[in-house]
Design a protein around this motif. Structure first.
Motif, mmCIF file in Angstrom:
data_model
loop_
_atom_site.group_PDB
_atom_site.id
_atom_site.type_symbol
_atom_site.label_atom_id
_atom_site.label_comp_id
_atom_site.label_asym_id
_atom_site.label_seq_id
_atom_site.Cartn_x
_atom_site.Cartn_y
_atom_site.Cartn_z
ATOM 1 N N ASP A 4 48.309 -2.555 34.344
ATOM 2 C CA ASP A 4 47.238 -1.675 34.802
ATOM 3 C C ASP A 4 47.769 -0.595 35.744
ATOM 4 O O ASP A 4 48.360 -0.903 36.785
ATOM 5 C CB ASP A 4 46.161 -2.483 35.520
ATOM 6 N N GLY A 5 47.554 0.650 35.370
ATOM 7 C CA GLY A 5 47.977 1.752 36.217
ATOM 8 C C GLY A 5 49.416 2.158 36.031
ATOM 9 O O GLY A 5 49.853 3.155 36.608
ATOM 10 N N THR A 6 50.157 1.397 35.235
ATOM 11 C CA THR A 6 51.553 1.725 34.937
ATOM 12 C C THR A 6 51.705 2.071 33.462
ATOM 13 O O THR A 6 52.174 3.153 33.111
ATOM 14 C CB THR A 6 52.485 0.565 35.315
ATOM 15 N N LEU A 55 48.919 5.575 29.997
ATOM 16 C CA LEU A 55 49.274 6.577 30.995
ATOM 17 C C LEU A 55 50.105 7.667 30.319
ATOM 18 O O LEU A 55 50.916 7.367 29.430
ATOM 19 C CB LEU A 55 50.075 5.952 32.134
ATOM 20 N N PRO A 56 49.934 8.913 30.702
ATOM 21 C CA PRO A 56 50.760 9.974 30.123
ATOM 22 C C PRO A 56 52.251 9.660 30.267
ATOM 23 O O PRO A 56 52.714 9.321 31.355
ATOM 24 C CB PRO A 56 50.374 11.212 30.948
ATOM 25 N N GLY A 57 52.960 9.731 29.162
ATOM 26 C CA GLY A 57 54.399 9.485 29.177
ATOM 27 C C GLY A 57 54.804 8.054 28.935
ATOM 28 O O GLY A 57 55.985 7.780 28.682
ATOM 29 N N ALA A 58 53.854 7.120 28.980
ATOM 30 C CA ALA A 58 54.215 5.703 28.863
ATOM 31 C C ALA A 58 54.756 5.372 27.479
ATOM 32 O O ALA A 58 55.783 4.693 27.353
ATOM 33 C CB ALA A 58 53.006 4.823 29.192
ATOM 34 N N ARG A 59 54.097 5.837 26.439
ATOM 35 C CA ARG A 59 54.538 5.494 25.092
ATOM 36 C C ARG A 59 55.909 6.110 24.791
ATOM 37 O O ARG A 59 56.780 5.463 24.201
ATOM 38 C CB ARG A 59 53.512 5.957 24.064
ATOM 39 N N ASP A 60 56.109 7.359 25.191
ATOM 40 C CA ASP A 60 57.413 7.994 24.973
ATOM 41 C C ASP A 60 58.508 7.242 25.717
ATOM 42 O O ASP A 60 59.624 7.072 25.204
ATOM 43 C CB ASP A 60 57.381 9.454 25.434
ATOM 44 N N ALA A 61 58.193 6.782 26.939
ATOM 45 C CA ALA A 61 59.178 6.020 27.709
ATOM 46 C C ALA A 61 59.540 4.726 26.997
ATOM 47 O O ALA A 61 60.722 4.359 26.905
ATOM 48 C CB ALA A 61 58.637 5.726 29.104
ATOM 49 N N SER A 87 55.606 10.208 37.733
ATOM 50 C CA SER A 87 55.075 10.215 36.378
ATOM 51 C C SER A 87 55.887 9.263 35.510
ATOM 52 O O SER A 87 57.099 9.119 35.694
ATOM 53 C CB SER A 87 55.139 11.631 35.790
ATOM 54 N N MET A 88 55.216 8.651 34.535
ATOM 55 C CA MET A 88 55.927 7.797 33.581
ATOM 56 C C MET A 88 56.879 8.607 32.705
ATOM 57 O O MET A 88 57.751 8.053 32.046
ATOM 58 C CB MET A 88 54.932 7.024 32.718
ATOM 59 N N ARG A 89 56.713 9.922 32.705
ATOM 60 C CA ARG A 89 57.652 10.762 31.960
ATOM 61 C C ARG A 89 59.051 10.730 32.574
ATOM 62 O O ARG A 89 60.017 11.128 31.931
ATOM 63 C CB ARG A 89 57.133 12.199 31.895
ATOM 64 N N GLN A 90 59.154 10.280 33.822
ATOM 65 C CA GLN A 90 60.443 10.230 34.511
ATOM 66 C C GLN A 90 61.163 8.895 34.332
ATOM 67 O O GLN A 90 62.365 8.812 34.567
ATOM 68 C CB GLN A 90 60.242 10.475 36.011
ATOM 69 N N VAL A 91 60.433 7.863 33.953
ATOM 70 C CA VAL A 91 60.981 6.519 34.097
ATOM 71 C C VAL A 91 62.170 6.256 33.182
ATOM 72 O O VAL A 91 63.131 5.574 33.576
ATOM 73 C CB VAL A 91 59.867 5.463 33.899
ATOM 74 N N ALA A 92 62.152 6.777 31.976
ATOM 75 C CA ALA A 92 63.259 6.489 31.051
ATOM 76 C C ALA A 92 64.569 7.064 31.575
ATOM 77 O O ALA A 92 65.616 6.398 31.536
ATOM 78 C CB ALA A 92 62.948 7.049 29.665
ATOM 79 N N ASP A 93 64.540 8.302 32.081
ATOM 80 C CA ASP A 93 65.762 8.906 32.613
ATOM 81 C C ASP A 93 66.299 8.116 33.803
ATOM 82 O O ASP A 93 67.514 7.922 33.942
ATOM 83 C CB ASP A 93 65.500 10.356 33.037
ATOM 84 N N VAL A 94 65.389 7.664 34.666
ATOM 85 C CA VAL A 94 65.803 6.907 35.847
ATOM 86 C C VAL A 94 66.453 5.589 35.427
ATOM 87 O O VAL A 94 67.515 5.203 35.929
ATOM 88 C CB VAL A 94 64.606 6.647 36.782
#
Length: 232
Positions: free
Chosen positions: A11-13, A91-97, A205-212
């Motif tokens: 939830d929320g992530t 969440l925006p970016g979650a599926r791409d991550a 943003s979840m758009r950042q998580v994969a790179d991190v």
């Protein structure tokens, strides 16, 4: 070295369920005489176990009938399950991550009941990323902000704490994973109200998580990393 285990909050992530939960929680609590508004959940209680919220409200406003509370909770969860099926989004970016990170071992770790986790993943078509790899506080009988839920999930998956990266938006989850001795990424969606705890990595943003995560896996190879922010 083996890739780290990724432990995602739900939830929320991964999914944007918190506004729906906040509304249904407010309806249930007000029905038994405990003053509560959706913004109270989003501001003070986000990510907390329902019973802990109830206990705090009763300490402030007085006890309520336990049977009425149990009925209200059942109704809340049934209504929420229906709304999750009909209204829930990622969440925006979650599926791409998740697509980018498919080669990492992963699981979901949530304070919510298993039925709620399953409903959320199914409604947003995220089940394929995790299968049955989800861990509920109600099943493990331990909840964030205590570290036991994260440690339980890691143990079942065959990993030690220092081989895990936890991703969570709520401070209760961030603190739980830090106590567990894990690498922690804080998805700080409300930076004007929340400060990322020392020792955690902040993103916005979840758009950042994969790179991190890719950077952590490459540079640190499972070792403890310094506290710094990707969110600014």
């Amino acid at each position: 070295m083996p890739l780290p285990l990724l432990l995602f909050d739900c939830d929320g992530t991964l999914v944007d369920s918190e506004p729906l939960l906040a509304e249904e929680m407010a309806t249930a609590l007000n029905a038994v005489g405990l003053p509560f508004e959706p913004r109270d959940y989003m501001g003070e209680f986000r990510g907390a176990r329902f019973r802990n919220i109830v206990a705090e409200l009763q300490a402030r406003f007085g006890p309520v009938d336990s049977e009425a509370l149990a009925r209200a909770e059942r109704t809340m969860r049934e209504t929420l399950a229906t709304r999750l099926t009909q209204e829930l989004t990622t969440l925006p970016g979650a599926r791409d991550a998740l697509d980018t990170l498919r080669h990492f071992p992963s699981a979901v770790v949530s304070n919510g009941p298993e039925s709620k986790i399953q409903a959320a993943l199914k409604a947003t078509r995220l089940t394929g990323y995790f299968g049955k790899r989800f861990f509920s506080g109600y099943t493990a009988n331990c909840w964030k902000p205590e570290p036991c839920l994260h440690l339980h999930a890691a143990s079942i998956m065959g990993y030690s704490a220092d081989e895990c990266i936890a991703i969570d938006d709520a401070l209760v989850g961030v603190r739980a994973a830090l106590k567990a001795g894990m690498t922690v990424i804080h998805l700080n969606r409300f930076p004007e109200r929340e400060t990322t705890p020392a020792g955690a990595i902040e993103i916005r943003s979840m758009r950042q998580v994969a790179d991190v995560i890719e950077q952590l896996a490459c540079e640190h190879e499972g070792a403890a990393m310094p506290a710094y922010s990707f969110g600014k």
